[in-house]
Design a protein around this motif. Structure first.
Motif, PDB file in Angstrom:
ATOM      1  N   TYR A  31       0.827  -1.201   0.000  1.00  0.00           N
ATOM      2  CA  TYR A  31       0.000   0.000   0.000  1.00  0.00           C
ATOM      3  C   TYR A  31       0.868   1.261   0.000  1.00  0.00           C
ATOM      4  CZ  TYR A  31      -3.697   3.089   2.060  1.00  0.00           C
ATOM      5  OH  TYR A  31      -4.591   4.090   2.346  1.00  0.00           O
ATOM      6  N   ILE A  32       1.808   1.360   0.933  1.00  0.00           N
ATOM      7  CA  ILE A  32       2.626   2.573   1.012  1.00  0.00           C
ATOM      8  C   ILE A  32       3.647   2.631  -0.121  1.00  0.00           C
ATOM      9  CG2 ILE A  32       4.338   1.595   2.593  1.00  0.00           C
ATOM     10  CD1 ILE A  32       3.035   5.245   2.417  1.00  0.00           C
ATOM     11  N   ALA A 190      -2.069   4.498 -12.387  1.00  0.00           N
ATOM     12  CA  ALA A 190      -2.067   3.052 -12.186  1.00  0.00           C
ATOM     13  C   ALA A 190      -1.602   2.694 -10.777  1.00  0.00           C
ATOM     14  CB  ALA A 190      -1.172   2.386 -13.230  1.00  0.00           C
ATOM     15  N   LEU A 191      -0.601   3.397 -10.280  1.00  0.00           N
ATOM     16  CA  LEU A 191      -0.087   3.121  -8.934  1.00  0.00           C
ATOM     17  C   LEU A 191      -1.121   3.461  -7.859  1.00  0.00           C
ATOM     18  CD1 LEU A 191       3.547   4.415  -9.460  1.00  0.00           C
ATOM     19  CD2 LEU A 191       2.914   2.066  -8.835  1.00  0.00           C
ATOM     20  N   LEU A 192      -1.896   4.513  -8.056  1.00  0.00           N
ATOM     21  CA  LEU A 192      -2.944   4.845  -7.086  1.00  0.00           C
ATOM     22  C   LEU A 192      -4.020   3.768  -7.051  1.00  0.00           C
ATOM     23  CD1 LEU A 192      -3.579   8.697  -7.389  1.00  0.00           C
ATOM     24  CD2 LEU A 192      -2.558   7.438  -5.487  1.00  0.00           C
ATOM     25  N   GLU A 193      -4.332   3.192  -8.181  1.00  0.00           N
ATOM     26  CA  GLU A 193      -5.326   2.121  -8.191  1.00  0.00           C
ATOM     27  C   GLU A 193      -4.782   0.884  -7.475  1.00  0.00           C
ATOM     28  OE1 GLU A 193      -8.932   0.533  -8.510  1.00  0.00           O
ATOM     29  OE2 GLU A 193      -8.383   2.592  -9.040  1.00  0.00           O
ATOM     30  N   VAL A 196      -5.360   1.477  -3.804  1.00  0.00           N
ATOM     31  CA  VAL A 196      -6.734   1.199  -3.389  1.00  0.00           C
ATOM     32  C   VAL A 196      -6.941  -0.300  -3.197  1.00  0.00           C
ATOM     33  CG1 VAL A 196      -9.150   1.257  -4.129  1.00  0.00           C
ATOM     34  CG2 VAL A 196      -7.700   3.269  -4.447  1.00  0.00           C
ATOM     35  N   PHE A 197      -6.428  -1.086  -4.131  1.00  0.00           N
ATOM     36  CA  PHE A 197      -6.538  -2.546  -4.032  1.00  0.00           C
ATOM     37  C   PHE A 197      -5.879  -3.058  -2.748  1.00  0.00           C
ATOM     38  CE2 PHE A 197      -4.781  -6.794  -4.987  1.00  0.00           C
ATOM     39  CZ  PHE A 197      -5.958  -7.472  -5.281  1.00  0.00           C
ATOM     40  N   CYS A 198      -4.683  -2.537  -2.442  1.00  0.00           N
ATOM     41  CA  CYS A 198      -3.962  -2.968  -1.245  1.00  0.00           C
ATOM     42  C   CYS A 198      -4.670  -2.524   0.031  1.00  0.00           C
ATOM     43  CB  CYS A 198      -2.541  -2.420  -1.262  1.00  0.00           C
ATOM     44  SG  CYS A 198      -1.510  -3.072  -2.588  1.00  0.00           S
ATOM     45  N   MET A 199      -5.238  -1.310  -0.001  1.00  0.00           N
ATOM     46  CA  MET A 199      -5.965  -0.823   1.174  1.00  0.00           C
ATOM     47  C   MET A 199      -7.151  -1.741   1.470  1.00  0.00           C
ATOM     48  SD  MET A 199      -8.970   0.960   1.898  1.00  0.00           S
ATOM     49  CE  MET A 199      -9.514   1.378   3.555  1.00  0.00           C
ATOM     50  N   ARG A 200      -7.856  -2.195   0.442  1.00  0.00           N
ATOM     51  CA  ARG A 200      -8.992  -3.094   0.655  1.00  0.00           C
ATOM     52  C   ARG A 200      -8.519  -4.427   1.235  1.00  0.00           C
ATOM     53  NH1 ARG A 200     -13.639  -1.126  -1.332  1.00  0.00           N
ATOM     54  NH2 ARG A 200     -13.605   0.387  -3.064  1.00  0.00           N
TER      55      ARG A 200
END
Length: 455
Positions: A31-32, A190-193, A196-200
């Motif tokens: 995520y980070i 793309a990196l921000l998406e 989001v995937f990792c945060m979920r």
């Protein structure tokens, strides 16, 4: 993401991970990494655009940034009030991703004569973006991991942040001369998406994470609850708390002195590198040097420093170094001194000061971790930029130059030093009180050795 059996190998001895924590740690790391990589792909573009728009206009851009921060904090606070974390965090990141797509499209279609104004708007926007996305990440991490887990695991998460920053800086440094700016922006989207995937993935494990033996049970069941409260709580609670006010002062003094150095670096880049691509590559190279140094300090020194000195003295390292650095700049106002000071100071912030500042928020209520923290990390930080920008302009208007700027920064750094010592002792008192109230064993500050997140 499989849960690696990290606790049996040498890596487990380095980060002290317990059974049941591996998957959450992996999601937090990814995520980070994604957040910092996205920002550092964009940061050199912002710096080059700021120079191209005229250094004399930077104070106005900082003013616009502060106004933007004030405007954005209220809708963000409303999202925090109305929605659980699993909803308001992705909405915020995707809002910023849509903005990046809009900038990329405009740069692709706009005639060259528009570039200066596009650059000024982008400079303001990214100066808002970077503080919001990083602040939200650390608010989420402090919320998901217990105090005890954070002491053990934040160091490994910090390495993910630094490696993400290195990856983003290296990408732009290598591609900037051959890939159009809008193409680099698509990489950031793309990196921000991915973030989001990792945060979920991390959010799905939050309840399980607090069932790990030894973790605090006070947060169990609270992770998916809507925080509620007032939209203005970030402001009102900050001003009502001496502890939060002093965190604000810490960040304000750091921001003012950082702005002085940033303006000096921008002037050097414009004089030394007339080509826009070369300027972008220069800023990216400085970022790369900062993050390589940060990673080395995190892996080999941060833990030992905190173990040896404790929270208060560790917080005091950066302001003490700033006093020495500005004194050197007052005596030798050269490009070598400025660049060396900037690299060492930023690395010290990411590897030492920022990690411990995040630890300060582990002893505040959950509402403050999102609302007050967001207000402090964004509005207060940019207020410091604003004060620094106009002070820099005023000092230059008096004809004092680099020596006068450095001389003004020395007493500010001394006040910052005293503030750091007060905060460290206050955090220790709050931590002891919270552990006593919850019936936990009061530990020394030594376990904070691994709490070294950077951003």
């Amino acid at each position: 993401m499989p849960d690696p059996d990290l606790h049996r190998g040498p890596l487990a001895r380095l980060i002290d991970v317990k059974p049941g924590e591996g998957r959450a740690l992996g999601w937090a790391w990814a995520y980070i990494f994604s957040i910092l990589a996205a920002y550092y792909v964009l940061r050199p573009i912002r710096d080059q655009m700021g120079v191209a728009g005229g250094i004399e206009n930077l104070p106005w851009l900082f003013t616009a940034t502060l106004v933007g921060m004030l405007c954005l904090n209220l809708p963000f606070a409303y999202l925090v009030k109305q929605m659980p974390r699993a909803r308001f965090v992705p909405i915020t990141y995707r809002f910023f991703a849509a903005n990046i797509l809009a900038f990329a499209l405009v740069l692709y279609l706009a005639p060259p004569e528009w570039n200066i104004w596009i650059g000024r708007v982008f400079f303001v926007w990214l100066s808002i973006f970077n503080l919001f996305v990083v602040s939200i990440f650390w608010a989420t991490i402090v919320d998901v991991f217990s105090n005890e887990q954070g002491r053990r695991l934040f160091g490994f998460i910090a390495a993910g942040a630094t490696l993400g920053a290195i990856a983003g800086s290296a990408t732009t440094a290598v591609l900037a001369k051959n890939v159009p700016t809008w193409g680099l922006m698509l990489c950031a989207v793309a990196l921000l998406e991915v973030a989001v995937f990792c945060m979920r993935g991390l959010a799905a494990l939050s309840s399980q994470l607090h069932e790990v033996p030894g973790s605090s049970t006070t947060q169990k069941g609270d992770q998916d609850r809507t925080i509620g409260g007032s939209v203005l709580a970030g402001v009102t609670r900050t001003f009502a708390s001496p502890y939060l006010l002093n965190i604000s002062l810490f960040l304000l003094l750091f921001s003012v002195t950082s702005t002085f150095l940033y303006f000096e670096q921008a002037g050097i880049a414009k004089r030394s590198f007339p080509d826009r691509g070369a300027q972008t590559a220069f800023f990216a190279s400085v970022d790369l040097a900062v993050n390589v140094l940060t990673l080395g300090v995190q892996l080999f020194l941060t833990g030992r420093i905190v173990n040896r000195l404790g929270v208060a003295l560790t917080l005091a390292i950066l302001p003490a170094f700033s006093i020495l650095g500005f004194a050197a700049l007052a005596i030798w106002p050269t490009i070598g001194v400025i660049v060396a000071f900037q690299v060492l100071r930023r690395a010290g912030n990411y590897a030492i000061a920022r990690p411990i500042r995040e630890v300060l928020f582990t002893v505040v209520p959950r509402e403050d971790r999102y609302k007050a923290k967001s207000f402090i990390d964004t509005v207060v930080y940019r207020l410091g930029d604003q004060i620094g920008a106009w002070s820099f302009t005023g000092i230059q208007g008096l004809g004092l130059g680099s020596t006068g700027i450095a001389g003004a920064a020395i007493p500010l750094s001394a006040a910052w030093l005293l503030n750091s010592l007060w905060l460290g002792h206050a955090q220790d008192r709050r931590r002891t009180a919270r552990e006593t109230e919850s019936g936990e064993t009061v530990e020394s500050s030594a376990p904070l050795a691994r709490a070294a997140p950077s951003a």
